[in-house]
Design an enzyme around this catalytic site. Structure first.
Site, PDB file in Angstrom:
ATOM      1  N   ARG A 175      -3.579   6.411  -0.021  1.00  0.00           N
ATOM      2  CA  ARG A 175      -4.063   7.597   0.688  1.00  0.00           C
ATOM      3  C   ARG A 175      -3.085   8.264   1.641  1.00  0.00           C
ATOM      4  NH1 ARG A 175      -9.572   5.151   2.659  1.00  0.00           N
ATOM      5  NH2 ARG A 175      -8.159   3.372   2.703  1.00  0.00           N
ATOM      6  N   ARG A 191      -6.602  11.575  -7.449  1.00  0.00           N
ATOM      7  CA  ARG A 191      -7.774  10.709  -7.362  1.00  0.00           C
ATOM      8  C   ARG A 191      -9.066  11.481  -7.109  1.00  0.00           C
ATOM      9  NH1 ARG A 191      -8.414   5.724  -5.289  1.00  0.00           N
ATOM     10  NH2 ARG A 191     -10.556   6.419  -5.203  1.00  0.00           N
ATOM     11  N   ASP A 210      -6.398  -3.285  -7.587  1.00  0.00           N
ATOM     12  CA  ASP A 210      -7.011  -3.841  -6.377  1.00  0.00           C
ATOM     13  C   ASP A 210      -7.294  -5.317  -6.618  1.00  0.00           C
ATOM     14  OD1 ASP A 210      -8.251  -2.938  -3.643  1.00  0.00           O
ATOM     15  OD2 ASP A 210      -9.625  -4.413  -4.497  1.00  0.00           O
ATOM     16  N   ARG A 260       0.808  -1.225   0.000  1.00  0.00           N
ATOM     17  CA  ARG A 260       0.000   0.000   0.000  1.00  0.00           C
ATOM     18  C   ARG A 260       0.842   1.278   0.000  1.00  0.00           C
ATOM     19  NH1 ARG A 260      -5.535  -0.489   1.444  1.00  0.00           N
ATOM     20  NH2 ARG A 260      -6.178  -2.501   0.682  1.00  0.00           N
TER      21      ARG A 260
END
Ligand code: CP3
Length: 356
Positions: free
Chosen positions: A42, A51, A87, A38
């Site tokens: 974010r 995004r 994903d 990850r």
């Protein structure tokens, strides 16, 4: 040279002698390679900016955007590998499963899989179903040069848990009810998922991914015998299907201390370890000849820098004691509220401490 020729001879890839690939093969390295699960996402303000107004699954189908997001952590942190931005549910979406990713929740499935009829949703994946994957990876490897791109997929069990529960779960009650109560249906479900997952990884390798990681994030909820009997054959099928490419195959799950030997046995070259088991102990549980990846607790990054360094030294010492190839990573993904500067400093620190 065509792409398939270059991938069938991994030693001709420009990434072949990178620290990541050398560590995966258990060879000498100039420094311990680092990447973070990850790492794209974010925690990065530049990710949130690009995004804005674009839904997660839509973003995965936009090659230029995928390229930008995948490269962001490489530029910012100087990590030793990129991980393809996508994903685990993308291949399911690509074959027409009605699902969405709800922010703050995770994947949500419109018609959960509970009966034999429901399996009809799960046809094999063709490369033509995911042209955006081939395109994005082509753009990425051209830009990355000698820096490896890691491709990935969700493992059959973790995908099955979303499909059967209909969304994220803590107890996996419907999943396990099917596993124990309808073993033939279960076996067909995970086998279909193995076929889809293997095709999805092949597309990524043929497009230029230098390594692949199978995320069986939720396998840690299983007892070893259940894993061996009901899950491992499907994951082993995935690894066997991509073996001939010769790219390192990484196998990761959370809370898998009791499963580490089986994760290796399934056919991995590198076993990913969460933060609950020291790497030297993990090496004893994983069969010989396999490298290890991990395993700093991702929440350590919320502590002051001195504590991060101390915990990092512990991981590095345990890796050295393991006598295995070591890829430094967190024990699970970067938490979205992590300070990105803490990650950049961590990369530099691992490189500095392990320079040979
Ligand atoms: O940098 C990277 O590691 C690559 C990107 C990546 C994503 N998902 C992007 C993403 C990877 C490797 C994944 C894999 C994934 N997705 C896993 C296995 C890894 C793990 O965490 O164990 C799982 C279980 C999923 C399913 C999933 N997708 C969850 C649980 C979530 C979080 C939902 C939330 O908002 O809390 C997602 C969404 C997701 N996948 C985001 C990103 C960047 C957040 C997207 C958003 O909401 O905009």
């Amino acid at each position: 040279m065509t792409e398939s020729q270059s991938t069938s001879r991994p030693e001709t890839l420009p990434t072949y002698d990178s620290a990541l690939l050398r560590a995966c093969r258990g060879e000498e390295v100039p420094h311990t390679p680092v990447w973070f699960m990850r790492q794209a996402g974010r925690s990065l303000p530049e990710f949130r900016k690009v995004r804005e107004g674009i839904a997660m699954l839509d973003s995965c189908m936009m090659p230029e955007l995928v390229k930008e997001i995948t490269l962001q952590p490489v530029r910012r942190h100087g990590v030793d590998a990129a991980i393809y931005y996508s994903d685990i549910v993308v291949p399911l979406k690509a074959i027409g499963v009605d699902l969405d990713i709800k922010p703050g929740v995770g994947p949500v499935i419109a018609r959960p899989v509970r009966t034999r009829e429901d399996l009809q949703q799960l046809r094999p994946l063709e490369p033509g179903d995911v042209p955006y994957v081939t395109e994005a990876i082509g753009l990425l490897v051209a830009e990355l040069g000698a820096t490896p791109l890691i491709g990935f997929a969700g493992a059959p069990y973790t995908l099955a848990s979303y499909l059967v529960e209909g969304g994220p779960s803590r107890t996996y009650e419907n999943t396990k009810a099917m596993m124990y109560g309808a073993p033939e249906l279960w076996a067909e479900l995970v086998d279909r998922l193995a076929v889809i997952t293997a095709s999805f990884l092949k597309v990524q390798i043929e497009a230029g991914a230098s390594a692949v990681q199978l995320f069986d994030s939720w396998a840690g909820g299983l007892a070893p015998e259940d894993y061996r009997r009901s899950v491992m054959p499907a994951s082993a099928k995935v690894f066997a299907e991509v073996a001939s490419y010769g790219v390192p195959r990484i196998h990761f799950g959370v809370g898998t201390g009791e499963l580490l030997g089986l994760l290796g046995e399934a056919g991995a070259d590198v076993v990913g370890v969460d933060w609950r088991v020291p790497l030297a102990e993990a090496a004893r549980r994983v069969g010989p000849g396999k490298a290890l990846q991990g395993n700093l607790d991702p929440t350590v990054l919320f502590a002051p820098e001195a504590a991060v360094r101390e915990k990092t030294d512990e991981v590095l010492a345990s890796a050295a004691a393991s006598g295995r190839g070591h890829v430094f990573n967190l024990g699970h993904g970067v938490h979205p509220t992590t300070d990105p500067d803490a990650l950049t400093k961590l990369v530099a620190y691992v490189h500095e401490r392990t320079e040979r």
